[in-house]
Scaffold this motif. Structure first.
Motif, PDB file in Angstrom:
ATOM      1  N   MET A   1      -7.803  -7.060  12.168  1.00  0.00           N
ATOM      2  CA  MET A   1      -6.745  -6.128  12.489  1.00  0.00           C
ATOM      3  C   MET A   1      -5.577  -6.978  12.065  1.00  0.00           C
ATOM      4  O   MET A   1      -5.154  -8.004  12.522  1.00  0.00           O
ATOM      5  N   HIS A   2      -4.513  -6.297  11.417  1.00  0.00           N
ATOM      6  CA  HIS A   2      -3.204  -6.916  11.177  1.00  0.00           C
ATOM      7  C   HIS A   2      -1.981  -5.944  11.358  1.00  0.00           C
ATOM      8  O   HIS A   2      -1.599  -5.042  10.579  1.00  0.00           O
ATOM      9  N   SER A   3      -1.533  -6.237  12.790  1.00  0.00           N
ATOM     10  CA  SER A   3      -0.321  -5.309  13.008  1.00  0.00           C
ATOM     11  C   SER A   3       0.761  -5.986  12.532  1.00  0.00           C
ATOM     12  O   SER A   3       0.648  -7.123  12.183  1.00  0.00           O
ATOM     13  N   ARG A   4       1.821  -5.349  12.856  1.00  0.00           N
ATOM     14  CA  ARG A   4       3.065  -5.802  12.098  1.00  0.00           C
ATOM     15  C   ARG A   4       3.099  -6.195  10.972  1.00  0.00           C
ATOM     16  O   ARG A   4       3.632  -7.336  10.414  1.00  0.00           O
ATOM     17  N   HIS A   5       2.327  -5.555  10.026  1.00  0.00           N
ATOM     18  CA  HIS A   5       2.107  -5.847   8.577  1.00  0.00           C
ATOM     19  C   HIS A   5       2.566  -4.438   7.830  1.00  0.00           C
ATOM     20  O   HIS A   5       2.103  -3.401   8.262  1.00  0.00           O
ATOM     21  N   GLU A   6       3.366  -4.639   6.874  1.00  0.00           N
ATOM     22  CA  GLU A   6       3.733  -3.336   6.144  1.00  0.00           C
ATOM     23  C   GLU A   6       3.298  -3.486   4.588  1.00  0.00           C
ATOM     24  O   GLU A   6       3.644  -4.459   3.937  1.00  0.00           O
ATOM     25  N   MET A   7       2.448  -2.530   3.947  1.00  0.00           N
ATOM     26  CA  MET A   7       2.086  -2.676   2.626  1.00  0.00           C
ATOM     27  C   MET A   7       3.375  -2.192   1.822  1.00  0.00           C
ATOM     28  O   MET A   7       3.961  -1.194   2.108  1.00  0.00           O
ATOM     29  N   LEU A   8       3.462  -2.944   0.733  1.00  0.00           N
ATOM     30  CA  LEU A   8       4.660  -2.783  -0.042  1.00  0.00           C
ATOM     31  C   LEU A   8       4.458  -2.536  -1.456  1.00  0.00           C
ATOM     32  O   LEU A   8       5.028  -2.059  -2.175  1.00  0.00           O
ATOM     33  N   GLU A   9       3.075  -2.795  -1.621  1.00  0.00           N
ATOM     34  CA  GLU A   9       2.597  -2.421  -2.936  1.00  0.00           C
ATOM     35  C   GLU A   9       1.077  -2.388  -3.133  1.00  0.00           C
ATOM     36  O   GLU A   9       0.173  -2.783  -2.291  1.00  0.00           O
ATOM     37  N   LEU A  10       0.525  -1.498  -4.235  1.00  0.00           N
ATOM     38  CA  LEU A  10      -0.771  -1.452  -4.333  1.00  0.00           C
ATOM     39  C   LEU A  10      -0.989  -2.315  -5.546  1.00  0.00           C
ATOM     40  O   LEU A  10      -0.438  -2.287  -6.703  1.00  0.00           O
ATOM     41  N   ILE A  11      -2.248  -2.872  -5.586  1.00  0.00           N
ATOM     42  CA  ILE A  11      -2.636  -3.702  -6.588  1.00  0.00           C
ATOM     43  C   ILE A  11      -3.901  -2.964  -7.192  1.00  0.00           C
ATOM     44  O   ILE A  11      -4.832  -2.788  -6.708  1.00  0.00           O
ATOM     45  N   VAL A  12      -3.646  -2.769  -8.565  1.00  0.00           N
ATOM     46  CA  VAL A  12      -4.500  -2.143  -9.490  1.00  0.00           C
ATOM     47  C   VAL A  12      -5.046  -3.076 -10.586  1.00  0.00           C
ATOM     48  O   VAL A  12      -4.235  -3.547 -11.206  1.00  0.00           O
ATOM     49  N   VAL A  13      -6.150  -3.272 -10.612  1.00  0.00           N
ATOM     50  CA  VAL A  13      -6.873  -4.209 -11.653  1.00  0.00           C
ATOM     51  C   VAL A  13      -8.095  -3.539 -12.245  1.00  0.00           C
ATOM     52  O   VAL A  13      -8.722  -3.070 -11.865  1.00  0.00           O
ATOM     53  N   ASP A  14      -7.835  -3.403 -13.827  1.00  0.00           N
ATOM     54  CA  ASP A  14      -8.908  -2.719 -14.548  1.00  0.00           C
ATOM     55  C   ASP A  14      -8.859  -1.256 -14.298  1.00  0.00           C
ATOM     56  O   ASP A  14     -10.185  -0.675 -14.043  1.00  0.00           O
ATOM     57  N   GLY A  15      -7.911  -0.605 -13.795  1.00  0.00           N
ATOM     58  CA  GLY A  15      -7.811   0.715 -13.659  1.00  0.00           C
ATOM     59  C   GLY A  15      -8.195   1.123 -11.989  1.00  0.00           C
ATOM     60  O   GLY A  15      -8.686   2.103 -11.711  1.00  0.00           O
ATOM     61  N   ARG A  16      -8.894   0.089 -11.183  1.00  0.00           N
ATOM     62  CA  ARG A  16      -9.303   0.393  -9.974  1.00  0.00           C
ATOM     63  C   ARG A  16      -8.354  -0.130  -9.043  1.00  0.00           C
ATOM     64  O   ARG A  16      -7.786  -1.226  -8.966  1.00  0.00           O
TER      65      ARG A  16
END
Lengths: 253, 682
Positions: free
Chosen positions: B230-245
């Protein structure tokens, strides 16, 4: 109305911290306490000062994120009311208001009024659940639950995990929080199989986190915004005694 | 005829290419082309949901589960899944995936997963148990939901939702969720809007809290056993897309300010809705669109962004300081009666207005559903009576919700039993006692039906990206029925996603990634650049002042009623305000450590971009449907007038770059089991 706020400022865990005074003019009685802090923070921001950090989210008294000691009382002067639901109509013009974070060894300050309450999560992880993997559940009506039991379980389940009980307790004990979960689950037939392991696991985790012991003072229930009754601690003690006696054998008489 | 073909720029909704609705060119309501020279969007290729089986609808879900690939337990340990968000959908998904043996890493911005905003849901959760023997069935819940959504949702999805609903109640009861019970020990149910059966299970006014705590406790059990990190107090700021996935996320540790990357074989977004684009809403203050918007910018299509739900029963705004709005549960309409004075400007206290000078307008207009019409209809009716000068309270933006009759009939203690906590909350906020004087309520933004486009497997257009709960667009069409959000969140998280994600993960594990991979470096740099730009502005306006202004524009022009002219005005204003934002915003402090203003600034920056897309979507959809009410498209009685010939589709938008017109991909909707009709609740 015009208010003087004295707020605990602490830049981080290593800063000793201090109370700092601020004047807040033109406060509307219809504002919530946190909206009043928003006004202060807007001004501090534009003045180039650091705004006051405080936890909050739903602002309707249910998420349990907000919490501050207001004039010495956790969540402030209104009974059964979280800080976000406290409105300024309960204060008077010219009043000085002290605002401090929850103070407890197990809740280290992160910044200003923000504390780390992750110890609560670890207490729950140590047994505050019913093991019911997804998909394995029997039909909901397979087991009846007496209405009075369901209502009593609900009363304890209403805990929002805000931590006011700990902040108010002279011992820094989280017994009301722990007891609320123990009561909720031990009142239900679904909770019986794990009743003993649950209470022992949760109490062990509670103690390991550095919360103090309970001496039945009752400050916790007085400040609890959800009115969790002190009797839940009695239920916890009974369950704990029975669980440890079953485990360790009955004491010699 | 202005009907662009794929690749063409379009000012308006293209009309004639949706072949199954009728012969081309048979268009009577084609909107006039009043293009002001703006290229709002271009039309792309149609899109289709290729995962839903066809054939008899009753067995589609069963067949999809059977056809989906499985991952054997020994291999699950080698597969990692990231779940962003810990509400009903994310919490239940992370717990269930952990139970199944996957390696799960769960993220939330709050200090504990238990605080996700599902916790605030009050009224209840629908399930087709038919415990009341009142004619309910899976088929009826399916029918009510498709109709309630004004025929803008997918039959396959909704049918599955109705089927799964019964399992959710079993699951929750097994976890110890303390639902309300009858004296005989059986579960109690009540009615909700848009239904004539009593299928809503509840735990006083705190159903969301109790269901979320059930999911949270299941999640904590997995955390305690080391299966979920679990990682609370963390905010996703970007998605990582590699080779279309979709392969990972960039997150900011909100306590240390550190920017980190996490990699996985699949990413699940359960980050909730975007109602806070309006600034004032019933959402929690932290609710935001950033996770889904970042994924959208990386290629995931965003569907039906203009479908927003305005909830009819909220406490009215009291002043400029207002930071959020508080919902009063729809369940109150079981016993409360909605009225305004018959005469405009009647400012007598409510108890002094005699019965025959009151207008119980919902009962008058909709005798068969009365006060329990669906939310979109109740909200518009309230707006209309207020617009006609009959609103109550100081601002005139309010209607009464009166319990006097119910208290006479049932007694005060019964009412207190049912709604006690709601009455107390109302009194705390307004200082008025609803046992004595009627509540004043007004509509407020509550829920967003739009969200990232997903197929039947809940997979977005980026392979490996799954979207569940309010964050996706899938099941509610143009209007969600009350007590269906909890149902959908838990259906997705406990039952649907854990079955469908295996079909994708069976091809994994995928190639291991490191922080040095060019796509990872690029995603991370994007995040640090954006944060630096926000911190560097050092202008003269706070984040909140911009957010408030953006919200006002959206409420005025993209709220309960939308017009062509208003939406165009909004688009121009949003763009101008967004430019101002990037020049004049003042974010104090730095990126090191806890900086709540910086968090807000990033979220508001994304709301600006979303707001534009909402307006484009609302502008292009010249019909009215559910929560999307275009003033130009109404029946003689003032109800939403759909235009099935031209708009019976999902609008899935592709991001093409900042300040570039988005591309519209249409997914045609087919109705084999519930025939679209003019919705009537009269």
């Amino acid at each position: 109305m015009n208010l003087t706020l004295r707020i605990w400022r602490q830049t981080g865990p290593d800063d000793p911290g201090r109370m700092v005074s601020y004047q807040v003019p033109d406060v509307s009685p219809d504002m919530s306490f946190l909206e009043m802090l928003d006004v202060l923070n807007d001004r501090l921001t534009l003045d180039g000062e650091a705004p006051v950090a405080f936890d909050h989210d739903c602002r309707e008294g249910i998420c349990g994120a907000c919490g501050m000691v207001i004039n010495g009382v956790a969540h402030g002067p209104e009974r059964a009311t979280t800080a976000c639901q406290l409105h300024m109509r309960h204060f008077r013009d010219g009043q000085t208001i002290d605002i401090e974070p929850w103070r407890a060894k197990a809740f280290p300050v992160i910044k200003d009024l923000v504390v780390d309450r992750s110890a609560f999560d670890r207490i729950v992880a140590a047994g505050g659940y019913i093991t019911a993997p997804t998909g394995a559940a029997p039909e909901a009506h397979a087991q009846l639950v007496r209405k009075s039991d369901a209502d009593a379980a609900f009363e304890s389940a209403a805990c929002i995990g805000c931590g006011a009980c700990v902040a108010a307790c002279p011992n820094g004990s989280a017994m009301l929080f722990t007891a609320a979960k123990v009561s909720h689950l031990s009142l239900l037939p679904q909770g019986q199989p794990e009743r003993s392991t649950r209470v022992v696991g949760m109490i062990d985790a509670h103690d390991a986190e550095g919360f103090g012991g309970c001496t039945n003072i009752g400050e916790c229930t007085a400040v609890c915004p959800k009115g969790i009754p002190l009797t839940s601690i009695g239920r916890l003690n009974r369950d704990y005694l029975k669980a440890t006696r079953d485990r360790d054998g009955a004491p010699a008489t | 005829m202005n009907s662009p073909r794929p690749g063409q720029r379009g000012e308006f909704a293209p009309t004639s290419t949706s072949g199954h609705h009728g012969p081309q060119g048979e268009v009577e309501t084609a909107p006039p082309n009043s293009s002001g020279g703006l290229d709002l969007f271009t039309l792309g290729e149609p899109i289709a949901d290729t995962k839903a089986p066809d054939g008899p609808i009753e067995t589609r879900w069963q067949r999809r589960r059977f056809d989906a690939k499985l991952v054997n337990p020994a291999n699950r340990r080698k597969l990692t899944v990231i779940v962003v968000g810990t509400g009903l959908a994310g919490g239940s998904a992370a717990a269930t995936l952990g139970e199944q043996g996957y390696r799960v890493r769960s993220y939330c911005y709050q200090d504990s997963p238990r605080r996700a905003h599902s916790i605030a849901a009050q009224g209840g959760i629908n399930a087709a148990k038919n415990y009341r023997n009142d004619g309910d069935s899976i088929q009826r819940l399916f029918y009510d939901t498709v109709k309630g959504g004004d025929f803008r949702s997918r039959e396959s999805n909704v049918r599955r939702l109705a089927e799964v609903s019964v399992e959710i109640i079993d699951q929750a009861v097994a976890q110890g969720v303390p639902f309300a019970r009858e004296y005989g020990g059986l579960l109690d149910t009540r009615s909700f809007g848009g239904a004539q059966v009593q299928r809503t299970f509840y735990a006083r006014g705190q159903t969301g809290q109790q269901l979320l705590l059930g999911a949270y406790q299941a999640l904590e059990r997995q955390i305690g056993q080391g299966r979920v990190e679990m990682h609370s107090r963390h905010e996703m700021l970007e998605l990582i897309v590699v080779d279309g996935r979709a392969r990972g996320i960039v997150v900011r540790d909100l306590v240390t300010g550190e920017i980190g990357c996490d990699f996985a074989d699949a990413v699940v977004l359960a980050s909730g809705g975007y109602g806070n684009v309006f600034y004032l809403s019933t959402n929690a203050k932290g609710c935001n669109v950033t996770a889904t918007w970042r994924a959208h910018r990386k290629g995931a299509l965003f569907a039906n962004p203009c479908y927003t739900q305005i909830h009819p029963t909220c406490i009215p705004v009291s002043g400029d300081h207002q930071s959020k709005l508080t919902l009063m549960s729809e369940s109150l309409r079981n016993d409360g009666r909605v009225w305004v004075p018959k005469a405009a400007g009647d400012d007598r206290p409510p108890r002094q207005i005699p019965e025959d000078e009151r207008d119980y307008f919902l009962e008058r207009m909709y005798p068969s559903f009365g006060n329990l019409v669906p939310r979109d209809i109740a909200s518009r009716a309230a707006k209309n009576v207020c617009d006609s000068g009959r609103g109550v309270g100081q601002t005139g933006l309010g209607v009464y919700l009166d319990f006097a009759d119910a208290i006479d009939r049932l007694g005060r203690s019964t009412i207190a039993d049912r709604y006690g906590n709601l009455f107390e909350m109302y009194q705390r906020i307004t200082g008025e006692d609803p046992y004595e004087v009627p509540m004043r309520i007004y509509p407020a933004v509550h829920y967003t039906m739009g969200g990232l486009w997903v197929d039947y497997d809940l997979q977005a257009t980026i392979p490996g990206l799954f979207v569940i709960g309010e964050a996706n667009f899938s099941d509610h069409g143009a209007n969600r029925l009350g007590a269906s959000a909890l149902m959908q969140g838990l259906a997705d998280g406990y039952f649907v996603l854990p079955s469908t994600i295996a079909d994708y993960l069976a091809a994994g594990p995928f190639e291991a990634l490191t922080d040095e991979h060019p796509e990872v470096v690029a995603a991370r740099d994007d995040v640090t650049d954006r944060l630096s730009r926000l911190l560097a502005c050092q202008g003269d306006r706070t984040v909140d002042s911009f957010h408030r202004e953006l919200g006002q524009i959206m409420w005025d022009h993209c709220g309960m009623e939308r017009t062509d002219a208003g939406l165009r005005k909004a688009l121009a204003e949003i763009r101008a305000l967004r430019d101002q934002f990037w020049q004049r915003v003042k974010v104090p402090g730095d990126g090191e450590g806890l900086n709540q203003a910086l968090e807000k600034a990033g979220r508001v920056a994304d709301f600006f971009e979303l707001a534009e897309l909402m307006c484009v979507d609302a502008l292009h959809r010249t019909e009215s449907a559910g929560g999307h009410f275009r003033a130009e498209s109404q029946t003689p009685e003032g109800e939403a007038q759909r235009d099935d010939d031209h708009f019976s589709y999902v609008a899935a938008w592709e991001f093409t770059g900042a300040d570039q017109p988005p591309v519209l991909h249409r997914e045609d909707l087919h109705f084999e089991y519930v025939h679209p009709t003019q919705r009537s609740y009269k």
